[in-house]
Design a protein around this motif. Structure first.
Motif, PDB file in Angstrom:
ATOM      1  N   GLU A   1       6.225  28.024 -60.464  1.00  0.00           N
ATOM      2  CA  GLU A   1       6.897  28.760 -59.395  1.00  0.00           C
ATOM      3  C   GLU A   1       7.883  29.731 -60.028  1.00  0.00           C
ATOM      4  OE1 GLU A   1       8.706  26.287 -56.500  1.00  0.00           O
ATOM      5  OE2 GLU A   1       6.939  25.039 -56.242  1.00  0.00           O
ATOM      6  N   THR A   2       7.939  30.909 -59.474  1.00  0.00           N
ATOM      7  CA  THR A   2       8.920  31.881 -59.947  1.00  0.00           C
ATOM      8  C   THR A   2      10.077  31.935 -58.967  1.00  0.00           C
ATOM      9  OG1 THR A   2       7.730  33.640 -58.795  1.00  0.00           O
ATOM     10  CG2 THR A   2       7.171  33.266 -61.103  1.00  0.00           C
ATOM     11  N   ALA A   3      11.251  32.127 -59.513  1.00  0.00           N
ATOM     12  CA  ALA A   3      12.446  32.203 -58.668  1.00  0.00           C
ATOM     13  C   ALA A   3      12.498  33.540 -57.976  1.00  0.00           C
ATOM     14  CB  ALA A   3      13.691  31.996 -59.509  1.00  0.00           C
ATOM     15  N   GLY A   4      12.692  33.502 -56.692  1.00  0.00           N
ATOM     16  CA  GLY A   4      12.791  34.751 -55.936  1.00  0.00           C
ATOM     17  C   GLY A   4      14.245  35.225 -55.844  1.00  0.00           C
ATOM     18  N   ILE A   5      14.470  36.486 -56.072  1.00  0.00           N
ATOM     19  CA  ILE A   5      15.809  37.053 -55.999  1.00  0.00           C
ATOM     20  C   ILE A   5      15.907  37.820 -54.696  1.00  0.00           C
ATOM     21  CG2 ILE A   5      17.481  38.607 -57.067  1.00  0.00           C
ATOM     22  CD1 ILE A   5      16.058  38.058 -59.732  1.00  0.00           C
TER      23      ILE A   5
END
Length: 52
Positions: A47-51
């Motif tokens: 999972e990639t962190a959403g900004i």
């Protein structure tokens, strides 16, 4: 008297052997019936962190 003791000893020994043989046969039978246990494959999902 010795013959009676030998007869009793032989009957107890054969009964113990019969019980152990039945126990072994049942354990082998149930082990063959049960499905094989396979290790669960873990699916890795990144999972990639959403900004925001």
């Amino acid at each position: 008297m010795t013959d009676l003791l030998m007869l009793v000893g032989a009957s107890i020994g054969s009964m113990a052997f019969g019980l152990l043989a039945a126990y072994w046969a049942l354990r082998v039978g149930f082990a063959l019936i049960q499905p094989r246990r396979r290790p669960a494959k873990v699916k890795v999902q990144t999972e990639t962190a959403g900004i925001s």
